[in-house]
Design a protein around this motif. Structure first.
Motif, PDB file in Angstrom:
ATOM      1  N   THR A   1      -9.475   1.963  -2.560  1.00 44.36           N
ATOM      2  CA  THR A   1      -8.392   1.773  -1.593  1.00 44.36           C
ATOM      3  C   THR A   1      -8.822   2.146  -0.181  1.00 44.36           C
ATOM      4  O   THR A   1      -8.114   1.848   0.783  1.00 44.36           O
ATOM      5  CB  THR A   1      -7.177   2.629  -1.973  1.00 44.36           C
ATOM      6  OG1 THR A   1      -7.550   4.013  -1.898  1.00 44.36           O
ATOM      7  CG2 THR A   1      -6.684   2.286  -3.375  1.00 44.36           C
TER       8      THR A   1
ATOM      9  N   GLU B   1       1.174   6.839   0.612  1.00 41.35           N
ATOM     10  CA  GLU B   1       0.117   5.832   0.667  1.00 41.35           C
ATOM     11  C   GLU B   1      -0.746   5.931  -0.595  1.00 41.35           C
ATOM     12  O   GLU B   1      -1.181   7.024  -0.970  1.00 41.35           O
ATOM     13  CB  GLU B   1      -0.747   6.055   1.909  1.00 41.35           C
ATOM     14  CG  GLU B   1      -1.807   4.999   2.124  1.00 41.35           C
ATOM     15  CD  GLU B   1      -2.579   5.211   3.418  1.00 41.35           C
ATOM     16  OE1 GLU B   1      -3.161   4.248   3.931  1.00 41.35           O
ATOM     17  OE2 GLU B   1      -2.596   6.362   3.917  1.00 41.35           O
TER      18      GLU B   1
ATOM     19  N   LYS C   1       0.793  -1.224   0.000  1.00 38.48           N
ATOM     20  CA  LYS C   1       0.000   0.000   0.000  1.00 38.48           C
ATOM     21  C   LYS C   1       0.828   1.278   0.000  1.00 38.48           C
ATOM     22  O   LYS C   1       0.278   2.365  -0.131  1.00 38.48           O
ATOM     23  CB  LYS C   1      -0.950   0.006   1.204  1.00 38.48           C
ATOM     24  CG  LYS C   1      -1.990  -1.104   1.156  1.00 38.48           C
ATOM     25  CD  LYS C   1      -2.965  -1.011   2.315  1.00 38.48           C
ATOM     26  CE  LYS C   1      -4.030  -2.097   2.234  1.00 38.48           C
ATOM     27  NZ  LYS C   1      -5.012  -1.989   3.349  1.00 38.48           N
ATOM     28  N   THR C   2       2.133   1.137   0.148  1.00 36.54           N
ATOM     29  CA  THR C   2       2.961   2.337   0.229  1.00 36.54           C
ATOM     30  C   THR C   2       4.090   2.331  -0.795  1.00 36.54           C
ATOM     31  O   THR C   2       4.519   1.278  -1.278  1.00 36.54           O
ATOM     32  CB  THR C   2       3.572   2.510   1.635  1.00 36.54           C
ATOM     33  OG1 THR C   2       4.403   1.385   1.927  1.00 36.54           O
ATOM     34  CG2 THR C   2       2.484   2.648   2.682  1.00 36.54           C
TER      35      THR C   2
ATOM     36  N   VAL D   1      -8.701   5.027   0.826  1.00 39.04           N
ATOM     37  CA  VAL D   1      -7.827   6.142   1.174  1.00 39.04           C
ATOM     38  C   VAL D   1      -8.182   7.342   0.303  1.00 39.04           C
ATOM     39  O   VAL D   1      -8.401   7.193  -0.911  1.00 39.04           O
ATOM     40  CB  VAL D   1      -6.346   5.778   0.938  1.00 39.04           C
ATOM     41  CG1 VAL D   1      -5.440   6.968   1.255  1.00 39.04           C
ATOM     42  CG2 VAL D   1      -5.959   4.567   1.764  1.00 39.04           C
ATOM     43  N   THR D   2      -8.266   8.497   0.896  1.00 36.88           N
ATOM     44  CA  THR D   2      -8.494   9.712   0.124  1.00 36.88           C
ATOM     45  C   THR D   2      -7.446  10.744   0.529  1.00 36.88           C
ATOM     46  O   THR D   2      -6.528  10.455   1.286  1.00 36.88           O
ATOM     47  CB  THR D   2      -9.923  10.243   0.321  1.00 36.88           C
ATOM     48  OG1 THR D   2     -10.163  11.309  -0.615  1.00 36.88           O
ATOM     49  CG2 THR D   2     -10.142  10.730   1.749  1.00 36.88           C
TER      50      THR D   2
ATOM     51  N   VAL E   1      -3.616   6.123  -3.123  1.00 37.63           N
ATOM     52  CA  VAL E   1      -4.992   6.615  -3.099  1.00 37.63           C
ATOM     53  C   VAL E   1      -5.823   5.963  -4.194  1.00 37.63           C
ATOM     54  O   VAL E   1      -6.973   5.562  -3.980  1.00 37.63           O
ATOM     55  CB  VAL E   1      -5.021   8.154  -3.271  1.00 37.63           C
ATOM     56  CG1 VAL E   1      -6.447   8.665  -3.407  1.00 37.63           C
ATOM     57  CG2 VAL E   1      -4.310   8.837  -2.112  1.00 37.63           C
TER      58      VAL E   1
END
Length: 282
Positions: free
Chosen positions: A227, A181, A167-168, A229-230, A183
């Protein structure tokens, strides 16, 4: 007559075969050369990082009035002043120097770290991005090579299962070790007026929160998967871009936001500060 035609055909076939063999040999030599070049550079970075971690603190090398060079990138920066950072992603072949040539924007499209001509090029930052400031979005390009080198392994992020374990992204500038990270991961067409085109490379500095939010919303809309993630206005992004071959002029794009040492996004702690510091209107 038939014998003459046969001789001509054999000669043509031999010429074509010879040309093909030459191309394959030349291509393989180029691949080997580039693999050796970047493997050696990675070894220098890894060795320097290991030495720095184990040795007594040394005198820092100034980069600007406020910052010093990362020890592991100092030698490479001395070799080529166009170096702006190093990018790596676990379980991929992506472990490369990142360049920028403002006066010759696409120089590293067809030149390696050593500045010699190469079809492989070297990952590089778009000319209007400021890595040190940094810009709201750093756009980084890399070729999608058939042998899996350069940014070819971004293709792995089409798979949600691969992303879930990776994820990174590590993108260290000359002065700061940083993690990002992911997005969104998507594909789009470029350099066309097609309604399907998303010109993500035009987003470098957000004029206001609405512009930033619109960019993130479009990335999320196109993403292969959610994901979870925003990002918010004040966050700093990187956008990795490479060719994608399902359509003409297609690109595979990975957008990620910088996370702090504590694991939070920049905007989570500095939204108000960023707005005030940049003096940008809402």
């Amino acid at each position: 007559m038939k014998k003459t035609i046969s001789i001509i055909l054999i000669a043509v076939f031999a010429a074509v075969l010879g040309a093909s063999t030459y191309f394959i040999v030349r291509h393989n030599k180029e691949a080997d050369k580039q693999a050796e070049l970047y493997s050696n550079l990675a070894s220098v970075v890894e060795a320097s990082a290991q030495t720095d971690a184990e040795a007594e603190p040394t005198e820092p090398i100034p980069y600007s009035e406020e910052k010093t060079l990362l020890p592991e990138l100092a030698e490479l920066f001395g070799q080529n002043g166009d170096l702006v950072g190093w990018i790596s992603i676990a379980d991929t072949n992506i472990n490369y120097p990142v360049m920028q040539s403002v006066n010759e924007p696409n120089f590293y499209l067809k030149h390696g770290f050593d500045k010699e001509y190469s079809e492989y090029g070297c990952p590089y930052v778009q000319e209007d991005c400021d890595v040190q400031k940094p810009s709201d979005n750093l756009v980084i390009y890399g070729h999608h090579m058939k042998n899996g080198s350069m940014f070819a392994h971004l293709d792995k992020f089409k798979s949600e299962s691969f992303w879930s374990e990776h994820k990174t992204i590590a993108f260290n500038t000359l002065t700061d070790r940083q993690k990002y990270e992911i997005v969104a991961v998507f594909r789009t067409v470029v350099y066309t007026d097609s309604p399907d085109a998303f010109k993500y490379y035009r987003f470098v500095v957000a004029g206001n929160a609405n512009e930033f939010d619109s960019f993130i919303a479009k990335c999320k809309e196109l993403s292969f998967y959610d994901t979870g993630v925003t990002a918010a206005y004040g966050d700093k992004l990187i956008t990795l871009s490479t060719c994608e071959y399902s359509r003409n002029n297609s690109r595979l794009v990975v957008v990620a936001k910088r996370i702090t040492e504590g694991g939070d996004a920049d905007a989570a702690q500095t939204y108000a500060e960023a707005a005030a510091e940049s003096q940008r209107p809402d």
